[in-house]
Scaffold this active site. Structure first.
Site, mmCIF file in Angstrom:
data_model
loop_
_atom_site.group_PDB
_atom_site.id
_atom_site.type_symbol
_atom_site.label_atom_id
_atom_site.label_comp_id
_atom_site.label_asym_id
_atom_site.label_seq_id
_atom_site.Cartn_x
_atom_site.Cartn_y
_atom_site.Cartn_z
ATOM 1 N N ARG A 174 4.822 -7.139 0.171
ATOM 2 C CA ARG A 174 4.632 -7.908 1.039
ATOM 3 C C ARG A 174 5.388 -9.371 0.655
ATOM 4 O O ARG A 174 4.635 -10.235 0.827
ATOM 5 C CB ARG A 174 3.307 -7.920 1.525
ATOM 6 C CG ARG A 174 2.825 -6.676 2.137
ATOM 7 C CD ARG A 174 3.367 -6.209 3.180
ATOM 8 N NE ARG A 174 2.902 -4.932 3.710
ATOM 9 C CZ ARG A 174 3.548 -3.831 3.188
ATOM 10 N NH1 ARG A 174 4.451 -3.630 2.493
ATOM 11 N NH2 ARG A 174 2.848 -2.647 3.685
ATOM 12 N N SER A 224 -3.173 -5.252 9.301
ATOM 13 C CA SER A 224 -3.852 -5.240 8.119
ATOM 14 C C SER A 224 -4.076 -6.717 7.515
ATOM 15 O O SER A 224 -3.085 -7.366 7.297
ATOM 16 C CB SER A 224 -3.001 -4.443 6.623
ATOM 17 O OG SER A 224 -2.785 -3.088 7.162
ATOM 18 N N GLU A 294 -3.050 -10.607 3.795
ATOM 19 C CA GLU A 294 -1.734 -10.371 4.140
ATOM 20 C C GLU A 294 -1.255 -11.489 5.173
ATOM 21 O O GLU A 294 -0.096 -11.727 5.432
ATOM 22 C CB GLU A 294 -1.569 -8.807 4.543
ATOM 23 C CG GLU A 294 0.092 -8.555 4.704
ATOM 24 C CD GLU A 294 -0.102 -7.082 4.746
ATOM 25 O OE1 GLU A 294 0.794 -6.819 5.935
ATOM 26 O OE2 GLU A 294 -0.660 -6.348 4.266
#
Length: 301
Positions: A174, A224, A294
């Site tokens: 990420r 998420s 995130e």
């Protein structure tokens, strides 16, 4: 910030824009105050003009795709938000695919499936754009963008375009170099592999089915909420601490999947931030694990 001078340049270039646009209309969370200015570009030349004018007039510029990983401040965004969704061409040449940053992952996955190209099955169902996917090195079910990317066409803050090879993108979990260098991706080149169209389609349908079964797709969210901590799963830690269904205002930890904070209805950015902080605190105190969001928070503090 000389906003009026900036807008005069934008007008003179024949680029349309809107003022005071709610970012709740442009994010998957359906949350966010107004952007001072909202511009949708249709090509690189328009993006170049806007970027140069913004720099010359001290106007903050923020580029977005489908807004699927963003939490925008209730106070909105200062300056100009530029949507890249108009830069969305998809060209296939053998095993190589060139796609505009504004193309949706869904349309890209469909196009490569129809061309019998395998390698992007994991991305089917990720609700983002190609540009956002490489910015975050998006991934799921064992695949990620770093496995298929070859190069990216980028633009720097001076409006200069150049090609960046995969090794310079610094793609990690990420993360990417784009988060730090501020370069804007306008086009991505991928290398896939020829496969059996029916098998590719079957895999895509299997994965989208798993998403529908396990994820709260019926509610607005940013996917998420937390990155996967080393050696753990964020959702499992959150569920273990009996946080499923916990709410602050309109924000709720999904009862379907604890790894998702959802907008149950009328949630504000502050609701989500407060809930994220509560989750982080409880998990850290109970398990000693520091959860890292995130989701990207942007806009006025």
């Amino acid at each position: 910030m000389q906003l009026e001078a900036f807008l005069k340049v934008v007008e003179n270039k024949g680029i349309s824009y809107k003022r005071n646009v709610p970012m709740s209309l442009h994010t998957s969370f359906k949350i966010g105050g107004d952007a001072d200015v909202f511009i949708t570009v249709s090509n690189e030349e328009e993006l170049k003009h806007i970027t140069i004018a913004a720099k010359e007039n001290g106007v903050p510029l923020f580029c977005i795709g489908k807004g699927s990983n963003l939490l925008v401040s209730d106070k909105g965004i200062e300056g100009a938000v530029v949507s890249l969704l108009g830069i969305n061409s998809i060209e296939i040449n053998g095993e190589y695919v060139s796609c505009g940053a504004g193309a949706s992952l869904a349309s890209l996955c469909t196009a490569v499936r129809d061309a019998s190209l395998s390698g992007l099955e994991f991305a089917y169902g990720i609700p983002g754009s190609v540009g956002g996917a490489i910015f975050m090195n998006a991934g799921a079910y064992g695949g990620e963008m770093s496995q298929v990317a070859v190069s990216a066409r980028c633009m720097d803050e001076n409006g200069v375009f150049f090609e960046m090879p995969l090794e310079d993108m610094c793609l990690g979990y990420r993360s990417s170099a784009f988060k730090k260098n501020g370069f804007i991706v306008t086009k991505l080149t991928l290398k896939l592999a020829f496969g059996d169209k029916s098998l590719i389609n079957a895999k895509m349908e299997e994965l989208i089915g798993r998403r529908r079964d396990k994820q709260p797709l019926e509610y607005p969210s940013a996917g998420s909420t937390f990155k996967r901590p080393q050696g753990y799963f964020a959702g499992a830690l959150i569920e273990k601490n009996k946080l499923k269904g916990v709410s602050i205002g309109g924000a709720q930890v999904s009862e379907k999947h604890a790894g998702f904070v959802i907008n149950k209805g009328g949630a504000t950015s502050n609701d989500v931030l407060a809930l994220i902080q509560k989750i982080k605190q409880i998990v850290f105190e109970a398990d000693g694990v520091e959860l890292e969001p995130e989701v990207l928070f942007i806009g006025r503090k």
